[in-house]
Design a protein around this motif. Structure first.
Motif: not given
Ligand code: NAD
Length: 320
Positions: A25-44
């Motif tokens: 939203e603030g105009g940055a480019a974002v690289v999201c690194l995750d192995n989905f151990l406790t997170g999920s692609p659904r969150n993003v």
């Protein structure tokens, strides 16, 4: 952050997903690194497809390479709920140690600033109340919670060493209990557990006699605090949390009332080394970052309950 390129480790987790959103939203480019151990692609998933957003499956304890410019690393990868880190003790120690080493290595290689997501758990079962950043903590190094607490204490030490001996521009945020929409109903933390139980009419399970206290911070406030720290040149450590303190019994009753539930409160066994009290002193954050929390607990809890109501009735619910 406009025009900068930011790596968010643990970006598909609860806090990380909000950070990714706000940075875009603030105009940055974002690289999201995750192995989905406790997170999920659904969150993003709502961010996937935006040209400035990249989601990369990556275990931070292994080889980490991000091609191109990086201006900022927000290092948020780590299980955070006690149920999660007790289920994944070695993974938690590894991401706090090796994962932090690799995140710092990335920041050093790219000449980027790094913000470490540390935690109020570095204070352990505190003998000072409220907790100031100058307090060293009271942590049992061989208790069940040590896999998380000591990993974060090590991560703080490593971050400080990279700053002092390698000249890496680092900062440490000591984040206190944060809650909001997108927490997993079964992640084991008190707020999602109480809300789920209240909405389903099940007994609300409070540990011990319920007199132990926590200070709960709404996710938008925590994200504002972390981004203010990232945008500053302050190294910290700095507490990011809401000093509004309440007992676990009060929290359970407040959630039950807000949810319009008739669930009884049931007292269950208290976990080993569970802290008796928890409240941040946020003077430093106010002085150095001009930040203080704005969302009062009733407003934040109401928003969170509304989200859980929809989530629990959704056929796509990740209620696990
Ligand atoms: P979360 O479990 O929702 O998110 C953590 C993310 O890290 C997940 O997406 C998980 O898959 C990822 N992850 C774990 N190990 C990894 C690895 N080896 N490689 C890559 N990704 C990995 O938890 P959260 O509540 O969003 O917490 C995020 C961070 O903030 C954590 O570092 C936590 O210690 C810190 N923190 C959170 C709170 C809070 O109340 N939520 C309080 C204090 C500190």
């Amino acid at each position: 952050m406009n025009g900068s390129r930011v790596v968010v480790t643990g970006g598909a987790g609860f806090l990380g997903s909000y950070l990714c959103e706000r940075l875009l939203e603030g105009g940055a480019a974002v690289v999201c690194l995750d192995n989905f151990l406790t997170g999920s692609p659904r969150n993003v998933e709502h961010l996937i497809g935006r040209p400035a957003f990249r989601l990369v499956e990556c275990d931070l304890t292994g080889f980490v390479h991000v091609p191109g410019q990086v201006d900022l690393v927000l290092h948020f990868a780590s299980a955070a709920s006690p149920a999660d880190y007790l289920r994944h003790p070695i993974e938690t120690l590894k991401v706090g140690s090796m994962g932090t080493l690799h995140a710092l290595g990335l920041a050093a290689e790219k000449d980027a600033r790094l913000v470490l997501a540390s935690t109020s758990e570095v204070y352990g079962d505190p003998l000072e109340h409220p907790q100031k950043e100058t307090y060293w903590g009271n942590v049992n190094p061989v208790g069940p919670r040590s896999v998380y607490d000591e990993a974060k204490r090590f991560a703080e030490a490593l971050t400080t060493a990279y700053r002092d001996s390698r000249g890496v521009d680092t900062a440490i945020a000591r984040i206190f209990n944060t809650y909001g929409p997108r927490m997993r109903p079964h992640d084991g933390r008190a707020i999602p557990t109480f809300i789920r139980q209240a909405l389903l009419g099940e007994p609300i399970t409070v540990t011990g006699d319920g007199s132990q206290t926590r200070s709960i911070c709404y996710v938008d406030d925590t994200v504002d605090g972390v981004l203010a720290l990232a945008a500053s040149d302050f190294a910290g450590p700095v507490n990011i949390g809401n000093p509004a303190e309440m007992s676990m019994s009060e929290l359970a009753e407040t959630i039950r009332d807000l949810a319009g539930s008739a669930s009884p409160v049931r007292f269950i066994e208290r976990p080993v080394d569970d802290p008796a009290v928890r409240r941040p002193d946020t003077t430093l954050a106010e002085e150095r970052l001009g930040w203080r929390p704005r969302v009062d607990p009733l407003t934040g809890l109401r928003r969170t309950i509304d989200w859980f109501e929809k989530e629990l009735s959704s056929p796509y619910s990740v209620a696990s």
